[in-house]
Structure formats: C-alpha cells, structure tokens
Design an enzyme around this catalytic site. Structure first.
Site, PDB file in Angstrom:
ATOM      1  N   ASP A  36      -9.053 -30.848 -11.496  1.00 48.17           N
ATOM      2  CA  ASP A  36      -8.942 -31.229 -12.906  1.00 48.17           C
ATOM      3  C   ASP A  36     -10.211 -31.964 -13.342  1.00 48.17           C
ATOM      4  O   ASP A  36     -10.475 -33.087 -12.905  1.00 48.17           O
ATOM      5  CB  ASP A  36      -7.720 -32.132 -13.083  1.00 48.17           C
ATOM      6  CG  ASP A  36      -7.270 -32.231 -14.530  1.00 48.17           C
ATOM      7  OD1 ASP A  36      -8.122 -32.117 -15.424  1.00 48.17           O
ATOM      8  OD2 ASP A  36      -6.068 -32.417 -14.768  1.00 48.17           O
ATOM      9  N   ASP A  37     -11.028 -31.308 -14.158  1.00 47.40           N
ATOM     10  CA  ASP A  37     -12.264 -31.886 -14.708  1.00 47.40           C
ATOM     11  C   ASP A  37     -13.389 -32.013 -13.680  1.00 47.40           C
ATOM     12  O   ASP A  37     -14.267 -32.866 -13.812  1.00 47.40           O
ATOM     13  CB  ASP A  37     -12.018 -33.275 -15.328  1.00 47.40           C
ATOM     14  CG  ASP A  37     -11.155 -33.230 -16.575  1.00 47.40           C
ATOM     15  OD1 ASP A  37     -10.669 -32.140 -16.924  1.00 47.40           O
ATOM     16  OD2 ASP A  37     -10.964 -34.294 -17.196  1.00 47.40           O
ATOM     17  N   CYS A  76      -7.234 -28.967 -20.739  1.00 48.60           N
ATOM     18  CA  CYS A  76      -6.223 -28.767 -19.698  1.00 48.60           C
ATOM     19  C   CYS A  76      -5.135 -27.732 -19.990  1.00 48.60           C
ATOM     20  O   CYS A  76      -4.967 -26.762 -19.253  1.00 48.60           O
ATOM     21  CB  CYS A  76      -5.559 -30.097 -19.391  1.00 48.60           C
ATOM     22  SG  CYS A  76      -6.706 -31.394 -18.882  1.00 48.60           S
ATOM     23  N   ARG A  80      -4.853 -23.772 -18.470  1.00 46.58           N
ATOM     24  CA  ARG A  80      -3.741 -23.359 -17.612  1.00 46.58           C
ATOM     25  C   ARG A  80      -2.939 -22.219 -18.238  1.00 46.58           C
ATOM     26  O   ARG A  80      -2.491 -21.302 -17.539  1.00 46.58           O
ATOM     27  CB  ARG A  80      -2.839 -24.559 -17.321  1.00 46.58           C
ATOM     28  CG  ARG A  80      -3.435 -25.532 -16.341  1.00 46.58           C
ATOM     29  CD  ARG A  80      -2.779 -26.917 -16.427  1.00 46.58           C
ATOM     30  NE  ARG A  80      -3.224 -27.761 -15.339  1.00 46.58           N
ATOM     31  CZ  ARG A  80      -4.432 -28.313 -15.236  1.00 46.58           C
ATOM     32  NH1 ARG A  80      -5.323 -28.104 -16.191  1.00 46.58           N
ATOM     33  NH2 ARG A  80      -4.751 -29.063 -14.205  1.00 46.58           N
ATOM     34  N   LYS A 129      -0.283 -31.111 -11.303  1.00 42.03           N
ATOM     35  CA  LYS A 129      -0.071 -31.308 -12.742  1.00 42.03           C
ATOM     36  C   LYS A 129       0.292 -29.982 -13.403  1.00 42.03           C
ATOM     37  O   LYS A 129      -0.468 -29.020 -13.325  1.00 42.03           O
ATOM     38  CB  LYS A 129      -1.338 -31.886 -13.392  1.00 42.03           C
ATOM     39  CG  LYS A 129      -1.138 -32.212 -14.868  1.00 42.03           C
ATOM     40  CD  LYS A 129      -2.391 -32.799 -15.500  1.00 42.03           C
ATOM     41  CE  LYS A 129      -3.360 -31.722 -15.927  1.00 42.03           C
ATOM     42  NZ  LYS A 129      -4.472 -32.242 -16.757  1.00 42.03           N
ATOM     43  N   HIS A 131       1.468 -29.309 -17.083  1.00 42.39           N
ATOM     44  CA  HIS A 131       0.789 -29.329 -18.380  1.00 42.39           C
ATOM     45  C   HIS A 131       1.020 -28.090 -19.242  1.00 42.39           C
ATOM     46  O   HIS A 131       0.213 -27.778 -20.115  1.00 42.39           O
ATOM     47  CB  HIS A 131      -0.718 -29.553 -18.202  1.00 42.39           C
ATOM     48  CG  HIS A 131      -1.240 -30.579 -19.159  1.00 42.39           C
ATOM     49  ND1 HIS A 131      -2.452 -31.200 -19.009  1.00 42.39           N
ATOM     50  CD2 HIS A 131      -0.698 -31.108 -20.294  1.00 42.39           C
ATOM     51  CE1 HIS A 131      -2.649 -32.064 -19.991  1.00 42.39           C
ATOM     52  NE2 HIS A 131      -1.595 -32.026 -20.779  1.00 42.39           N
ATOM     53  N   SER A 154      -1.380 -35.109 -18.125  1.00 39.20           N
ATOM     54  CA  SER A 154      -2.524 -35.764 -17.493  1.00 39.20           C
ATOM     55  C   SER A 154      -2.253 -37.227 -17.149  1.00 39.20           C
ATOM     56  O   SER A 154      -1.465 -37.917 -17.802  1.00 39.20           O
ATOM     57  CB  SER A 154      -3.746 -35.679 -18.411  1.00 39.20           C
ATOM     58  OG  SER A 154      -4.162 -34.348 -18.564  1.00 39.20           O
ATOM     59  N   HIS A 219      -9.549 -36.020 -12.782  1.00 43.63           N
ATOM     60  CA  HIS A 219      -9.353 -36.442 -14.170  1.00 43.63           C
ATOM     61  C   HIS A 219      -9.274 -37.965 -14.224  1.00 43.63           C
ATOM     62  O   HIS A 219      -8.601 -38.584 -13.399  1.00 43.63           O
ATOM     63  CB  HIS A 219      -8.048 -35.812 -14.684  1.00 43.63           C
ATOM     64  CG  HIS A 219      -7.817 -35.945 -16.153  1.00 43.63           C
ATOM     65  ND1 HIS A 219      -7.575 -37.158 -16.757  1.00 43.63           N
ATOM     66  CD2 HIS A 219      -7.765 -35.007 -17.146  1.00 43.63           C
ATOM     67  CE1 HIS A 219      -7.386 -36.961 -18.065  1.00 43.63           C
ATOM     68  NE2 HIS A 219      -7.504 -35.667 -18.322  1.00 43.63           N
ATOM     69  N   ASP A 271     -10.244 -26.608 -13.711  1.00 46.07           N
ATOM     70  CA  ASP A 271      -9.617 -26.178 -14.966  1.00 46.07           C
ATOM     71  C   ASP A 271     -10.586 -26.203 -16.139  1.00 46.07           C
ATOM     72  O   ASP A 271     -10.385 -25.523 -17.140  1.00 46.07           O
ATOM     73  CB  ASP A 271      -8.371 -27.016 -15.276  1.00 46.07           C
ATOM     74  CG  ASP A 271      -8.695 -28.458 -15.659  1.00 46.07           C
ATOM     75  OD1 ASP A 271      -9.763 -28.977 -15.246  1.00 46.07           O
ATOM     76  OD2 ASP A 271      -7.874 -29.087 -16.348  1.00 46.07           O
ATOM     77  N   ASN A 272     -11.631 -27.014 -16.059  1.00 46.71           N
ATOM     78  CA  ASN A 272     -12.708 -27.061 -17.057  1.00 46.71           C
ATOM     79  C   ASN A 272     -13.801 -27.945 -16.501  1.00 46.71           C
ATOM     80  O   ASN A 272     -13.706 -28.439 -15.376  1.00 46.71           O
ATOM     81  CB  ASN A 272     -12.217 -27.581 -18.423  1.00 46.71           C
ATOM     82  CG  ASN A 272     -11.394 -28.837 -18.365  1.00 46.71           C
ATOM     83  OD1 ASN A 272     -10.202 -28.838 -18.697  1.00 46.71           O
ATOM     84  ND2 ASN A 272     -11.985 -29.931 -17.929  1.00 46.71           N
ATOM     85  N   LYS A 292     -16.538 -30.941 -20.711  1.00 48.37           N
ATOM     86  CA  LYS A 292     -15.165 -30.758 -21.183  1.00 48.37           C
ATOM     87  C   LYS A 292     -15.079 -30.895 -22.697  1.00 48.37           C
ATOM     88  O   LYS A 292     -15.805 -31.689 -23.307  1.00 48.37           O
ATOM     89  CB  LYS A 292     -14.266 -31.796 -20.509  1.00 48.37           C
ATOM     90  CG  LYS A 292     -12.829 -31.825 -20.994  1.00 48.37           C
ATOM     91  CD  LYS A 292     -12.007 -32.761 -20.150  1.00 48.37           C
ATOM     92  CE  LYS A 292     -10.592 -32.891 -20.725  1.00 48.37           C
ATOM     93  NZ  LYS A 292      -9.639 -33.400 -19.733  1.00 48.37           N
TER      94      LYS A 292
END
Length: 490
Positions: A36-37, A76, A80, A129, A131, A154, A219, A271-272, A292
C-alpha cells in the site's frame, strides 16, 4: 543461439501456448501480494537507498520484473476495484478511497477475481486491507473469499489520522465477518498477516488456492515490529519495507518447504505510488514525477514482480506496458475459469508474461483522476489532457505529518474532491496544460513535446474519444454510456 537456449526457448513457447489455451494439467496456485503506497524506487533492484530487499531481489531473479506496470488509478479503492474486476474503476463507479462513513462498495453483480477462483474449486483467502466496501453487503466473504483477516479501510482512518484524529472511530480488525479487535497494535500487522498466510498455505497445500495479501503497510501511519524497528539507515520507512521484504521471504520459504513453488504464480505489486507529502515516512517514486493521487508516472507506475517457474521467464526485466486490469482475464485464461458476463476493460496479456518479447494487446492505456480522463499512454508516448492535480504544498512533512501540517484548515473526511484531499494531506492544487511526453527519453515527464508532434497528439486524442464516451469524463462534461452503478446501502 546455443542448443541449450534453443531447447529452453522451445519449452517456454510450449508452456506459453498451454497457458494461453488454458490446457494445463494441474491448476496453479496464485499468491497475490499488494503493498500500500510503496514507491517504484523502494526495491534494491530499482535504486532503493538506506535499506535492502533481498527477498524481492531473489524473487525478481527467479521471475520477471515489470518496469512499466501500471495501476488503473493512483488511489486505494479505485486501484483495488480495477484489478479485482478487470475494469477501469470508472466502469464500476468506484473512484477515490472509501472511509468509515461510506455506504457504497463493489456491486454484488460484479464478478471478481476470487469468485472466479472459488467457482473452480480453489480455496480462497484474503488478509490485509479490503477497501471495497465497509458494510457486510460488500465484504470479502460475500465476494468469493472463504477466509478473511484484516481491516475495511486505510490505517490513517483512525486515531492516527494526522489532522482529523479526534473525529475518527476505533479501527476494526475482522476475522471473517466478526470484529475481533478494536485499534489493534499496528506494528504487528505485517507479522500477523504473514503468519495467517503461512497457515493458510499449510492447510491448503493439497488443493489449488488463491491467496490475496493486500498489505496494510507502508501507508501512513507506518509501523514496524520490534524485530525490524531501528534496523535501517533510512529510518522507520526503511524498517517497514524490510519487514515487508521479510514477509515475502517467509511466504517463498513456505512454498519451497511444501514443494509448491513450481506450481504457484506469485504476483507482487503496489496499489499506487508513494505519498510525497509525508516526506521521510513516504516512499520513493524513482525517476518519475509526483506520486499517489496523480496520474503522472510516480502515481500510477509501480514496482511489480511475477514468478511462475517454467512459464514466466526467469531473471528478465520487461518494459512492455501492462496494467493491473489485465490480471483478471489473464489468470482466468490460465486457470480455465469463467469470464465475467459484463463488459471488462482488461485483456489477456499471456504473450507478455510468458514469452521473452511479448507485446501488449492494448493500443493504449487510459488514466483517470476521479471521474476525469486525464492521460493516455500508447507506446512510448503519454498525453496529458488539461487537468488539475495535487502536488506537495511546501517542504515534505516529518514524523508522519504531511507538508504544511497545522498551517491550513482541513476539510471533513466526507469532502472527497481534490481540494478536500489536498487540505487534509499537505497538498496544493496545480494545473497542467495539454502535454505530450516521450517516456523513453523523459520518464520524469518534464519536457512537453505537444507542439513538436501534433500528429501524435491527434492520434492519442482520437484513441481517447471512445473511452471518454464509454466511461465518461467530468473534465469535458461527458457522461459515460458504459458506466455501471456501485453497490449502495441506505
């Protein structure tokens, strides 16, 4: 070419053909790890400094490192929604990031990746996660997962929010559909997720499985366990990445111990891109611009490794553009599963994955920021249409706080537009004009070549026209004819 190379090439082509036709004798396991991130530059093999990722490097040596792997949106929930459904997130009406007040989620009629695997008889589990919906109607266990361990949104949507902590509810940790803890120790997330994942693999070693690990880190707010905290020169962020790398190593060692490695497809990506406003607590986008929340390369081009011994070439670096929306149709074809009956946007990229010089079947990939069509990439060219974007407001933040922390009033978390997001996370809104970039010579998107190549601008603009009509574009006021509703609970 040497005889041994000829034999290997023949075997690789034979395997690729079997994969493309969905005629494998044994169903492969699939392990999908999504951080995540995490930034493009947060692996040793892509320039990380002050920490190391030996397990990811080893995985890359055993498989292929994709250096032009894209997510469909740089945030996020949208990201997904895309790889789970095989659609641009605008098609399924999930842009942005859901929070504890959200009443929408992935529509029950969407046919997601875990549902495809479950229908084939796979054991399915998700840990991390979710989301894609905070209420039970949209929960992982209602979307193809036999098991779920993790959180609904998150980890900054908690008492650790940098500017709105006072209005945040306790952070729920779920086992299945039951809350088992409130405000759990976040420093234990990576370790606990890994332990649960190892247990799942051990319990399902004799049947095909799909294991999805959407890691909660890195994240912000970031946490590392005592085993890793304070271990790297980079500081806490480096500690967090090294713990995630350890997690990958534990999973790979489990596959080896159970003799499952040769029949398991391992997919690793973020994810990004990273969140530059958070400075030392954020990742590194490498040579790319921004991060992001933007459709510049730093927001949508992410680290990616895939391994499947005997099928995905080992020790290869592939720069052919591919996107996360292509995972569902490709894995469906590999496993011989059922494709969604509703229209999707991803295509089977088996040729890219399984052959040395395979090419994408897409003419172009398209990048939305929220509901606005902001950019298109075709070949080496990337065209940005005029659009606003968030950039860091001032000096990057420190200690887990965003840039300009405490200097500007933050809008409520229910204000999800670009101005609201910027106000909460140390950003300011800028604007880019019509801009054309040659990503081969200018990966940082710094030199606008639109006036020098009007033919390219025209070609890419024409590629965008049917997408704009299909999926809509708030920047030009177009309502999409192919957009489907998200799920809603009153």
């Amino acid at each position: 070419m040497k005889p041994a190379c000829l034999v290997f090439s023949f075997l690789l082509l034979f395997a690729a053909d079997a994969v493309a036709q969905g005629t494998l004798d044994k169903l492969p396991n699939v392990l999908m790890i999504v951080t995540d991130d995490m930034g493009y530059g947060d692996m040793s093999s892509q320039g990380a400094k002050g920490f190391s990722t030996p397990n990811l490097d080893k995985l890359a040596g055993q498989g292929t490192r994709f250096t032009s792997f894209y997510v469909a949106q740089p945030v996020c929930t949208a990201s997904r929604a895309a790889f789970m459904s095989g659609c641009y997130p605008n098609r399924v009406s999930l842009q942005g990031a859901l929070n504890h007040t959200s009443k929408n989620g992935i529509h029950p009629d969407e046919y997601l990746l875990p549902e495809m695997f479950k229908d084939l008889g796979y054991a399915t589990a998700g840990m991390g996660k979710w989301h894609l919906g905070t209420v039970m109607e949209f929960w992982p266990t209602r979307n193809g997962f036999d098991e779920w361990f993790g959180t609904p949104y998150s980890n900054d949507n908690t008492k650790y929010h940098p500017v709105l902590a006072a209005e945040m509810p306790p952070y729920p940790l779920y086992e299945g559909e039951t809350v088992v803890e409130l405000d759990p120790d976040q420093s234990q997330f990576t370790k606990r997720i890994t332990e649960k994942a190892v247990s799942f693999i051990e319990r399902n070693k004799d049947r095909p499985f799909f294991l999805y690990l959407p890691q909660i880190m890195p994240h912000v707010p970031i946490f590392a366990s005592e085993q890793f905290k304070g271990k790297t020169e980079h500081g806490l962020y480096g500690d967090v990445i090294e713990e995630l790398d350890w997690s990958v190593g534990e999973l790979m060692r489990t596959l080896d111990r159970l003799k499952l490695a040769d029949n398991t497809i391992v997919i690793f990506f973020s994810d990004n891109g990273p969140w530059p406003s958070y400075g030392e607590h954020a990742g590194d986008a490498g040579p790319f611009r921004e991060g992001k929340l933007t459709t510049f390369e730093g927001g949508v081009r992410v680290p990616c490794i895939m391994r499947w011994p005997g099928h995905i070439p080992a020790d290869r670096v592939c720069d052919e553009p591919v996107m996360s929306i292509d995972l569902l149709p490709t894995l469906t074809k590999v496993a011989g599963g059922k494709m969604p009956t509703k229209k999707i946007d991803g295509l089977n990229i088996a040729d890219v994955l399984f052959t040395q010089d395979g090419k994408t079947p897409h003419d172009a990939y398209f990048f939305f920021g929220g509901t606005g069509l902001q950019a298109v990439r075709s070949g080496k060219w990337k065209l940005h249409f005029p659009h606003p974007y968030i950039t860091v407001a001032g000096e990057p933040g420190k200690g887990g706080k965003p840039s300009n922390w405490g200097k500007n009033p933050a809008q409520s978390i229910t204000q999800s537009g670009i101005e609201g997001i910027a106000s909460r996370h140390g950003g300011r809104v800028e604007h880019i004009e019509l801009s054309l970039f040659d990503l081969d010579s200018d990966p940082g998107e710094t030199k606008n070549l639109a006036s020098q190549h009007p033919d390219v601008v025209e070609r890419l603009s024409k590629l965008a026209e049917p997408v704009r009509k299909d999926l809509g574009d708030s920047l030009t006021g177009v309502e999409g004819t192919g957009v489907r509703e998200a799920g809603w609970v009153k």
